[in-house]
Write an enzyme that holds these catalytic residues in place. Structure first.
Site, short mmCIF file in Angstrom:
data_model
loop_
_atom_site.label_atom_id
_atom_site.label_comp_id
_atom_site.label_asym_id
_atom_site.label_seq_id
_atom_site.Cartn_x
_atom_site.Cartn_y
_atom_site.Cartn_z
N HIS A 225 0.89 -1.17 0.00
CA HIS A 225 0.00 0.00 0.00
C HIS A 225 0.93 1.22 0.00
O HIS A 225 2.15 1.08 -0.16
CB HIS A 225 -0.90 -0.05 1.24
CG HIS A 225 -2.14 0.79 1.13
ND1 HIS A 225 -2.10 2.16 1.12
CD2 HIS A 225 -3.45 0.44 1.03
CE1 HIS A 225 -3.34 2.64 1.00
NE2 HIS A 225 -4.19 1.61 0.94
N TRP A 229 1.81 5.32 4.63
CA TRP A 229 0.79 4.86 5.59
C TRP A 229 1.12 3.50 6.20
O TRP A 229 0.74 3.22 7.33
CB TRP A 229 -0.56 4.75 4.89
CG TRP A 229 -1.13 6.05 4.43
CD1 TRP A 229 -1.25 7.21 5.15
CD2 TRP A 229 -1.66 6.34 3.13
NE1 TRP A 229 -1.81 8.18 4.38
CE2 TRP A 229 -2.09 7.69 3.13
CE3 TRP A 229 -1.82 5.61 1.95
CZ2 TRP A 229 -2.66 8.31 2.02
CZ3 TRP A 229 -2.39 6.22 0.85
CH2 TRP A 229 -2.80 7.55 0.89
N TYR A 256 3.84 6.69 -2.79
CA TYR A 256 2.94 7.77 -3.20
C TYR A 256 3.73 9.08 -3.30
O TYR A 256 4.61 9.35 -2.47
CB TYR A 256 1.84 7.96 -2.16
CG TYR A 256 0.58 7.16 -2.36
CD1 TYR A 256 0.59 5.76 -2.24
CD2 TYR A 256 -0.64 7.78 -2.63
CE1 TYR A 256 -0.57 5.03 -2.39
CE2 TYR A 256 -1.81 7.05 -2.78
CZ TYR A 256 -1.78 5.68 -2.66
OH TYR A 256 -2.93 4.96 -2.80
N GLU A 332 -0.27 5.93 -12.27
CA GLU A 332 -1.51 6.02 -13.05
C GLU A 332 -1.80 7.45 -13.49
O GLU A 332 -2.47 8.20 -12.76
CB GLU A 332 -2.70 5.51 -12.22
CG GLU A 332 -2.65 4.01 -11.93
CD GLU A 332 -3.87 3.53 -11.16
OE1 GLU A 332 -4.69 4.36 -10.70
OE2 GLU A 332 -4.00 2.30 -11.00
N TYR A 394 -9.21 -3.58 -11.94
CA TYR A 394 -9.90 -4.03 -10.73
C TYR A 394 -11.07 -4.87 -11.21
O TYR A 394 -11.98 -4.35 -11.86
CB TYR A 394 -10.29 -2.81 -9.87
CG TYR A 394 -9.08 -2.32 -9.10
CD1 TYR A 394 -8.86 -2.69 -7.77
CD2 TYR A 394 -8.09 -1.58 -9.73
CE1 TYR A 394 -7.71 -2.30 -7.10
CE2 TYR A 394 -6.94 -1.19 -9.07
CZ TYR A 394 -6.75 -1.56 -7.74
OH TYR A 394 -5.60 -1.20 -7.07
N GLU A 420 -0.35 -3.50 -11.08
CA GLU A 420 -1.34 -3.35 -10.01
C GLU A 420 -2.68 -3.88 -10.49
O GLU A 420 -3.11 -3.60 -11.61
CB GLU A 420 -1.48 -1.87 -9.63
CG GLU A 420 -2.42 -1.64 -8.46
CD GLU A 420 -2.64 -0.15 -8.19
OE1 GLU A 420 -1.67 0.60 -7.98
OE2 GLU A 420 -3.83 0.27 -8.19
N SER A 427 -12.46 1.31 -6.65
CA SER A 427 -12.21 2.18 -5.50
C SER A 427 -11.27 1.49 -4.51
O SER A 427 -10.86 2.08 -3.53
CB SER A 427 -13.53 2.50 -4.80
OG SER A 427 -14.01 1.35 -4.12
N TRP A 454 -2.78 -5.50 -5.57
CA TRP A 454 -2.92 -4.39 -4.63
C TRP A 454 -3.78 -4.87 -3.47
O TRP A 454 -4.88 -5.33 -3.76
CB TRP A 454 -3.59 -3.20 -5.35
CG TRP A 454 -3.77 -1.98 -4.51
CD1 TRP A 454 -4.91 -1.59 -3.86
CD2 TRP A 454 -2.80 -0.97 -4.24
NE1 TRP A 454 -4.70 -0.42 -3.19
CE2 TRP A 454 -3.40 -0.01 -3.41
CE3 TRP A 454 -1.45 -0.79 -4.60
CZ2 TRP A 454 -2.72 1.12 -2.94
CZ3 TRP A 454 -0.79 0.33 -4.14
CH2 TRP A 454 -1.43 1.27 -3.33
N LYS A 459 -5.42 -2.44 5.87
CA LYS A 459 -6.41 -1.36 5.94
C LYS A 459 -7.81 -1.98 5.87
O LYS A 459 -7.99 -3.06 5.30
CB LYS A 459 -6.19 -0.40 4.76
CG LYS A 459 -7.09 0.83 4.82
CD LYS A 459 -6.70 1.90 3.82
CE LYS A 459 -7.75 3.02 3.82
NZ LYS A 459 -7.36 4.14 2.96
N GLU A 461 -10.36 -2.30 4.04
CA GLU A 461 -10.92 -2.17 2.69
C GLU A 461 -10.71 -3.50 1.97
O GLU A 461 -9.80 -4.26 2.31
CB GLU A 461 -10.24 -1.02 1.92
CG GLU A 461 -8.75 -1.22 1.70
CD GLU A 461 -8.07 -0.07 0.94
OE1 GLU A 461 -8.70 0.98 0.76
OE2 GLU A 461 -6.91 -0.24 0.56
C1 IDC Z 1 -6.37 3.26 -3.00
C2 IDC Z 1 -6.21 2.65 -1.65
C3 IDC Z 1 -7.00 3.45 -0.64
C4 IDC Z 1 -6.56 4.89 -0.71
C5 IDC Z 1 -6.74 5.41 -2.13
C6 IDC Z 1 -6.25 6.82 -2.29
O1 IDC Z 1 -6.61 1.33 -1.69
O2 IDC Z 1 -6.79 2.94 0.64
O3 IDC Z 1 -7.39 5.67 0.15
O4 IDC Z 1 -5.98 4.59 -3.00
O5 IDC Z 1 -4.92 6.93 -2.02
C7 IDC Z 1 -5.57 2.62 -7.94
C8 IDC Z 1 -4.40 3.25 -7.29
C9 IDC Z 1 -4.31 2.88 -5.85
C10 IDC Z 1 -5.67 2.85 -5.21
C11 IDC Z 1 -6.46 1.73 -5.87
C12 IDC Z 1 -7.83 1.53 -5.29
O6 IDC Z 1 -3.21 2.99 -7.96
O7 IDC Z 1 -3.48 3.80 -5.21
O8 IDC Z 1 -5.51 2.58 -3.86
N1 IDC Z 1 -6.54 1.98 -7.29
O9 IDC Z 1 -8.61 2.66 -5.46
N2 IDC Z 1 -5.86 2.61 -9.22
C13 IDC Z 1 -7.05 2.00 -9.40
C14 IDC Z 1 -7.50 1.58 -8.17
#
Ligand code: IDC
Length: 636
Positions: A225, A229, A256, A332, A394, A420, A427, A454, A459, A461
């Site tokens: 992650h 964090w 990040y 991304e 996803y 990823e 989300s 990922w 967390k 989620e």
């Molecule tokens: C998400 C994390 C979440 C965080 C959010 C914003 O899971 O906990 O609050 O980012 O930082 C991506 C991104 C990836 C995202 C993930 C899910 O690369 O950082 O993580 N996601 O939303 N791209 C598509 C989906």
């Protein structure tokens, strides 16, 4: 008279003496008789002792005593294990001479010796007994409780690594609580060494990754992650666990840039140390490692380009000699940014890395959250070897339409890597869709695409592999993992349901090619509106045909241009035709005939003055080509 008197007296005395003598004689005779009897008896009689129960003899032990050893060690472990049927030579032998209860000294010991007393060979762990491991009869025999090999003891050595990097097979889990049936498939075969020791430096050949011998390999790994964090998972113990217990061969370090990350408040030196530590642990464990410059809310990689140049200069200097390090230069790009600025960013970063590290593989993110590999395929970066392009998905959100992009890009000759993915929605939360995830795995395996899931964190989620209440760093049991984590361990263990040839063919034809047959984007579908101090951009990211429907993927950006906070925004879009959707993220969506109403998710309910929210997206389906008739945005 006096004489007479005196002779009478003498006579009297004589009689008296005689009586005494006779009495004495009788007494002496009596004494002599008694003594005689006593002596006789003393000669004839033996001493009597009724308490004695055993008469020592030299006779062989009757069989009854053989089954009830007379030696009575008080502790089970004192019992010689070799021969419970043999009586030790010094043991007193004995015969029961009277029907009396045995004294404690000769209590039969059968109940002390377990009747199925383990023999040394039975009690040894079965896998590798060496002569020195086998207890000799003189050493204490292991008691059954300690000697029975527990599943943990029986587990294969933790240094076992996947059979090949192509299809990593995890070893049996050395989880501390195997009784809870951790999802740890048994290895079919065990290869020696580590992924890196077996495959060495990887390179890109055509659309594929190949190893030092030119053999195609797939990376199957795990992304952390955000390091700002969840730094605790950058940990050798955890990396070892994902290698040995899950079967991963690669780890991605998601650094990040925004959201309190490298270019937004984090201690940069500390972050670089964390990344370097991550690379160090991965290297020591023979894992491949991806250094990910994780742009997201900072949707255009050019925003923090100066930092990126410095960062990748330092990293590529440091890791030039490493065989296992990949550089992912922008996670991304999004927010409607096109391929051209992303490509030009790549063309600035790549030479910085190449000057230091001529061979390391560089991964370039693509627009629309690293989905537009098909677009990059039409205009790839030229002049460098060992470049790859990121595709992210996803499975709850991205299905045939994105698989189609992957297929199109690869067919056009682009080396695609999935750095990823998740099996929930975009989300990072919501329901997991294992059916779609399994389709993705089948497709990626078919095309030899590598994939990193990922996220390696706890967390709360759906996309976190580890449950929020689990604070462990390794030895995860099934109960410690979320659905995605359990699915991952199954998948890496090669335990997903196998697809038939027909199913695979259908999957490919559903993915179509060339984007699955684009539908024309109707005029006016991109909308920018400013109402009530709120700026709204509704952008069409992608369109395609699916069965009898037309699909539109929209992204939504809202900016609060007011001087005060706004909350509970509502977007109402009226189309020309009925719409529906079961795929939306970072928002809630309702559909009534031709009206779509979007409301916030919990995290973006409140927009402070000047704030933006931009991760909102959805896929809308309709029977006809869509046109927007009206849009309105309100907030409290
Ligand atoms: C998400 C994390 C979440 C965080 C959010 C914003 O899971 O906990 O609050 O980012 O930082 C991506 C991104 C990836 C995202 C993930 C899910 O690369 O950082 O993580 N996601 O939303 N791209 C598509 C989906």
């Amino acid at each position: 008279m006096a004489e007479k008197h005196s002779s009478k007296k003498e006579l009297k005395n004589t009689k008296k003496i005689n009586r005494i003598l006779i009495t004495a004689l009788i007494f002496m005779v009596l004494v002599a008789v008694i003594l005689g009897i006593a002596l006789y008896e003393a000669k004839q009689d033996k001493p009597r002792d009724t308490s004695l129960t055993v008469t020592p003899t030299n006779e062989p032990v009757p069989s009854i005593n053989v089954t009830q050893p007379v030696e009575t060690p008080t502790e089970a472990e004192q019992i010689p294990t070799t021969a419970p049927t043999e009586v030790p030579s010094e043991a007193p032998t004995g015969t029961f001479v009277e029907d009396v209860s045995p004294t404690p000294e000769i209590t039969p010991t059968a109940e002390v010796i377990p009747s199925e007393a383990p023999t040394p060979t039975e009690t040894l762990p079965t896998e590798t007994p060496t002569p020195s491991d086998i207890p000799t009869p003189t050493t204490a025999a292991p008691t059954p409780t300690t000697a029975v090999p527990t599943p943990t003891e029986a587990a294969a050595t933790p240094t076992q690594t996947p059979t090949t990097a192509v299809t990593p097979t995890p070893t049996t889990a050395a989880t501390p609580t195997p009784t809870t049936a951790a999802p740890t498939p048994t290895p079919k075969q065990v290869a020696s060494g580590t992924p890196v020791s077996r495959h060495g430096r990887l390179s890109v050949k055509g659309t594929r990754l190949v190893d030092k011998n030119g053999k195609a390999v797939q990376l199957k790994g795990v992304s952390t992650h955000g390091l700002q964090w969840f730094p605790q998972f950058v940990c050798k113990e955890t990396f070892k666990c994902i290698r040995d217990e899950w079967g991963a061969n690669c780890v991605r370090l998601a650094m990040y840039t925004d959201e309190g990350g490298y270019c937004n408040g984090a201690d940069q030196a500390q972050m670089r140390t964390l990344v370097k530590n991550g690379v160090k642990y991965a290297t020591e464990l023979g894992l491949y490692v991806i250094i990910d410059w994780h742009i997201l809310h900072d949707y255009d990689p050019n925003m923090n380009k100066a930092d990126a140049i410095k960062f990748f200069d330092e990293m590529s200097k440091e890791f030039a000699g490493y065989e296992n390090v990949f550089y992912e230069i922008c996670n991304e790009p999004n927010g409607g940014i096109s391929w051209a600025p992303v490509k030009s960013y790549a063309e600035e970063i790549i030479p910085v890395i190449r000057k230091n590290d001529p061979k390391g593989i560089i991964i370039i993110g693509t627009p629309t959250w690293s989905q537009d590999v098909d677009i990059a395929a039409k205009d790839p970066v030229k002049g460098y070897d060992n470049l790859m392009y990121a595709l992210h998905f996803y499975a709850g959100t991205h299905k045939d339409n994105i698989r189609s992009k992957m297929k199109t890009a690869i067919e056009a000759g682009l080396p695609v890597i999935v750095t990823e993915y998740g099996i929930c929605d975009a989300s990072g939360n919501g329901a997991c869709n294992e059916t779609e995830a399994n389709k993705w795995v089948a497709m990626m395996d078919k095309y030899g695409v590598s994939y990193m899931i990922w996220n390696l964190a706890n967390k709360n989620e759906s996309s976190s592999l580890i449950k929020a209440n689990c604070k462990k760093l390794s030895g995860f049991t099934e109960a410690d993992l979320n659905q995605e984590g359990r699915w991952l361990v199954k998948m890496l263990g090669g335990q997903l349901p196998k697809m038939t040839e027909e199913e695979l063919k259908k999957l490919e034809s559903d993915a179509g090619g060339s984007g699955g047959g684009d539908v024309a984007v109707p005029d006016g579908i991109e909308k920018i509106v400013d109402q009530n101090g709120l700026h709204l951009e509704l952008t069409t990211q992608n369109t395609w045909n699916e069965a009898a429907s037309k699909c539109y993927q929209f992204s939504v950006l809202i900016e609060n241009k007011n001087t005060s906070q706004k909350k509970d925004w509502v977007i109402k879009v009226t189309f020309n035709s009925d719409v529906s959707s079961d795929n939306f993220w970072c928002c809630n969506a309702k559909f009534e005939k031709n009206v779509m109403t979007l409301t916030p998710a919990e995290f973006n309910r409140t927009l402070s003055a000047g704030a933006q929210t931009s991760d909102i997206g959805l896929i809308v389906q309709s029977k006809s080509l869509l046109k927007i008739q009206s849009i309105e945005i309100t907030a409290k």
